[in-house]
Scaffold this motif. Sequence first.
Motif, PDB file in Angstrom:
ATOM      1  N   CYS A  10      29.416   2.291  15.967  1.00 30.26           N
ATOM      2  CA  CYS A  10      30.125   1.705  17.095  1.00 30.26           C
ATOM      3  C   CYS A  10      29.912   0.200  17.166  1.00 30.26           C
ATOM      4  O   CYS A  10      29.151  -0.371  16.391  1.00 30.26           O
ATOM      5  N   GLU A  12      29.658  -2.921  20.495  1.00 34.39           N
ATOM      6  CA  GLU A  12      29.331  -3.009  21.911  1.00 34.39           C
ATOM      7  C   GLU A  12      30.571  -2.971  22.802  1.00 34.39           C
ATOM      8  O   GLU A  12      30.556  -2.374  23.867  1.00 34.39           O
ATOM      9  N   CYS A  17      34.762   3.620  21.695  1.00 35.05           N
ATOM     10  CA  CYS A  17      33.346   3.994  21.589  1.00 35.05           C
ATOM     11  C   CYS A  17      32.821   4.403  22.967  1.00 35.05           C
ATOM     12  O   CYS A  17      32.095   5.398  23.094  1.00 35.05           O
ATOM     13  N   MET A  18      33.198   3.638  23.981  1.00 36.33           N
ATOM     14  CA  MET A  18      32.755   3.939  25.344  1.00 36.33           C
ATOM     15  C   MET A  18      33.328   5.275  25.822  1.00 36.33           C
ATOM     16  O   MET A  18      32.619   6.074  26.447  1.00 36.33           O
ATOM     17  N   GLU A  21      31.452   8.075  24.107  1.00 35.80           N
ATOM     18  CA  GLU A  21      30.135   8.266  24.716  1.00 35.80           C
ATOM     19  C   GLU A  21      30.256   9.008  26.044  1.00 35.80           C
ATOM     20  O   GLU A  21      29.472   9.912  26.332  1.00 35.80           O
ATOM     21  N   ARG A  22      31.253   8.659  26.856  1.00 36.14           N
ATOM     22  CA  ARG A  22      31.458   9.360  28.131  1.00 36.14           C
ATOM     23  C   ARG A  22      31.768  10.830  27.909  1.00 36.14           C
ATOM     24  O   ARG A  22      31.254  11.698  28.628  1.00 36.14           O
TER      25      ARG A  22
END
Length: 87
Positions: A10, A12, A17-18, A21-22
């Motif tokens: 990933c 930042e 990516c976020m 992750e969620r």
Amino acid sequence: MTARVVTMYCTETCPYCMMAERLLNSKGISDILKVRVDLDPQQRVLMMEKTGRRTVPQIYIGETHVGGFDDLSECDQIGELDRLLQG
């Protein structure tokens, strides 16, 4: 039953990516091994060699390459993600 190790290549600031992750967090997976390809260009090279893809995220559940966020989401929609996470 213990969940498998989840590894995510990933960056930042990547919105996908976020979202990945969620989605994983919603499945009870909070311990994700994040490989930050924006901090280590050599890791991006290794990711591309390993997956054949250039984009992030690239997600592994155990030894299984799931793919990116769209692939992860599709696995969830068809009920495959829970099985992969369980091992």
